[in-house]
Design a protein around this motif. Structure first.
Motif, PDB file in Angstrom:
ATOM      1  N   ARG A  96     -19.603 -36.317   8.077  1.00  0.00           N
ATOM      2  CA  ARG A  96     -19.604 -35.321   9.111  1.00  0.00           C
ATOM      3  C   ARG A  96     -18.340 -35.467   9.878  1.00  0.00           C
ATOM      4  O   ARG A  96     -17.789 -34.452   9.953  1.00  0.00           O
ATOM      5  CB  ARG A  96     -20.679 -35.580  10.027  1.00  0.00           C
ATOM      6  N   GLN A  97     -17.767 -36.646  10.178  1.00  0.00           N
ATOM      7  CA  GLN A  97     -16.789 -36.736  11.065  1.00  0.00           C
ATOM      8  C   GLN A  97     -15.418 -36.103  10.213  1.00  0.00           C
ATOM      9  O   GLN A  97     -14.706 -35.531  10.898  1.00  0.00           O
ATOM     10  CB  GLN A  97     -16.321 -38.189  11.250  1.00  0.00           C
ATOM     11  N   HIS A  98     -15.358 -36.313   9.117  1.00  0.00           N
ATOM     12  CA  HIS A  98     -14.060 -36.154   8.335  1.00  0.00           C
ATOM     13  C   HIS A  98     -14.241 -34.896   7.804  1.00  0.00           C
ATOM     14  O   HIS A  98     -13.058 -34.287   7.204  1.00  0.00           O
ATOM     15  CB  HIS A  98     -13.645 -37.349   7.403  1.00  0.00           C
ATOM     16  N   ASN A  99     -15.295 -34.417   7.145  1.00  0.00           N
ATOM     17  CA  ASN A  99     -15.456 -33.189   6.075  1.00  0.00           C
ATOM     18  C   ASN A  99     -16.246 -32.190   6.720  1.00  0.00           C
ATOM     19  O   ASN A  99     -16.508 -31.398   5.916  1.00  0.00           O
ATOM     20  CB  ASN A  99     -16.160 -33.995   4.880  1.00  0.00           C
ATOM     21  N   ASP A 100     -17.072 -32.507   7.890  1.00  0.00           N
ATOM     22  CA  ASP A 100     -17.963 -31.507   8.593  1.00  0.00           C
ATOM     23  C   ASP A 100     -18.687 -30.990   7.414  1.00  0.00           C
ATOM     24  O   ASP A 100     -19.102 -29.645   7.356  1.00  0.00           O
ATOM     25  CB  ASP A 100     -16.838 -30.466   9.131  1.00  0.00           C
ATOM     26  N   SER A 101     -19.795 -31.717   6.738  1.00  0.00           N
ATOM     27  CA  SER A 101     -20.550 -31.522   5.766  1.00  0.00           C
ATOM     28  C   SER A 101     -21.542 -30.736   6.357  1.00  0.00           C
ATOM     29  O   SER A 101     -22.084 -31.170   7.512  1.00  0.00           O
ATOM     30  CB  SER A 101     -20.891 -32.707   4.888  1.00  0.00           C
ATOM     31  N   ASN A 102     -22.333 -29.884   5.488  1.00  0.00           N
ATOM     32  CA  ASN A 102     -23.394 -29.106   6.299  1.00  0.00           C
ATOM     33  C   ASN A 102     -24.766 -29.478   5.435  1.00  0.00           C
ATOM     34  O   ASN A 102     -25.901 -28.792   5.927  1.00  0.00           O
ATOM     35  CB  ASN A 102     -23.086 -27.727   6.578  1.00  0.00           C
ATOM     36  N   VAL A 103     -24.533 -30.091   4.400  1.00  0.00           N
ATOM     37  CA  VAL A 103     -25.668 -30.489   3.609  1.00  0.00           C
ATOM     38  C   VAL A 103     -25.593 -31.809   3.077  1.00  0.00           C
ATOM     39  O   VAL A 103     -24.403 -32.369   2.743  1.00  0.00           O
ATOM     40  CB  VAL A 103     -25.852 -29.586   2.093  1.00  0.00           C
ATOM     41  N   LEU A 104     -26.686 -32.541   3.255  1.00  0.00           N
ATOM     42  CA  LEU A 104     -26.848 -33.849   2.967  1.00  0.00           C
ATOM     43  C   LEU A 104     -27.518 -34.190   1.520  1.00  0.00           C
ATOM     44  O   LEU A 104     -28.781 -33.374   1.572  1.00  0.00           O
ATOM     45  CB  LEU A 104     -27.530 -34.698   4.075  1.00  0.00           C
ATOM     46  N   CYS A 105     -27.286 -34.951   0.773  1.00  0.00           N
ATOM     47  CA  CYS A 105     -28.003 -34.975  -0.515  1.00  0.00           C
ATOM     48  C   CYS A 105     -28.350 -36.544  -0.699  1.00  0.00           C
ATOM     49  O   CYS A 105     -27.513 -37.354  -0.650  1.00  0.00           O
ATOM     50  CB  CYS A 105     -27.357 -34.489  -1.705  1.00  0.00           C
ATOM     51  N   LEU A 106     -29.557 -36.785  -1.066  1.00  0.00           N
ATOM     52  CA  LEU A 106     -30.124 -38.035  -1.083  1.00  0.00           C
ATOM     53  C   LEU A 106     -30.901 -38.457  -2.432  1.00  0.00           C
ATOM     54  O   LEU A 106     -31.335 -37.568  -2.727  1.00  0.00           O
ATOM     55  CB  LEU A 106     -30.932 -38.569   0.065  1.00  0.00           C
ATOM     56  N   GLY A 107     -30.830 -39.734  -2.665  1.00  0.00           N
ATOM     57  CA  GLY A 107     -31.624 -39.828  -3.889  1.00  0.00           C
ATOM     58  C   GLY A 107     -32.982 -40.983  -3.625  1.00  0.00           C
ATOM     59  O   GLY A 107     -32.716 -41.980  -3.310  1.00  0.00           O
ATOM     60  N   GLY A 108     -33.849 -40.104  -3.721  1.00  0.00           N
ATOM     61  CA  GLY A 108     -35.106 -40.646  -3.671  1.00  0.00           C
ATOM     62  C   GLY A 108     -35.634 -41.841  -4.497  1.00  0.00           C
ATOM     63  O   GLY A 108     -36.440 -42.646  -4.215  1.00  0.00           O
TER      64      GLY A 108
END
Length: 160
Positions: A96-108
């Motif tokens: 978020r701080q460095h790349n301003d991501s708007n989608v978070l992907c997680l591994g269940g």
């Protein structure tokens, strides 16, 4: 904030937990499926959810599959999406701080519920560092995106 959730059967259980956490944080959640742990194809859910973020129908997206990489690969093929895979809160903060991501992907399949909730909390509460060097870097990524991806308004047969 309006958050769209999506994934596949491997992320279904964790998606339910994340949805509850987001609602407790006061966010509006759009659950784009799947709605059970029956085997499904990831792209059938992540692609439409990515379009919701790209169109501004959701502020951000959180996609959960087996390891997170499939979701990120699909999402990052949509103009306007900056998806990241995070396996710890530190990575979530920097995405978020460095790349301003708007989608978070997680591994269940690779992270447990407690760490996933910390990742989501960190990602949701961290702002982009609007400093010259990060703005410059994000701008360069957007220039690459503009060179290689089509804007949504240029595509005639997009699904709803």
């Amino acid at each position: 904030m309006k958050i769209v959730l999506a994934g596949d059967h491997a992320g279904y259980e964790l998606k339910k937990e994340i949805k509850e956490e987001l609602e407790e944080m006061g966010h509006e959640v759009i659950d784009a499926g799947p709605y059970s742990s029956d085997s499904v194809d990831l792209s059938d859910f992540v692609y439409p959810a990515s379009l919701k973020v790209a169109r501004g129908e959701a502020d951000r997206g959180i996609f959960i599959d087996g390891v997170g990489y499939g979701s990120a690969m699909i999402a990052n093929r949509v103009y306007g999406i900056d998806a990241c895979v995070c396996q710890d809160p530190f990575c979530a903060k920097l995405s978020r701080q460095h790349n301003d991501s708007n989608v978070l992907c997680l591994g269940g399949k690779i992270i447990g519920s407690a760490i996933a909730q910390e990742i989501v909390k960190t990602w949701m509460t961290t702002d982009f560092l609007n400093q010259e060097k990060y703005v410059r870097r994000v701008k360069k990524v957007k220039e690459i995106e503009a060179r290689h991806l089509r804007k949504l308004d240029e595509i005639k047969d997009l699904p709803e």
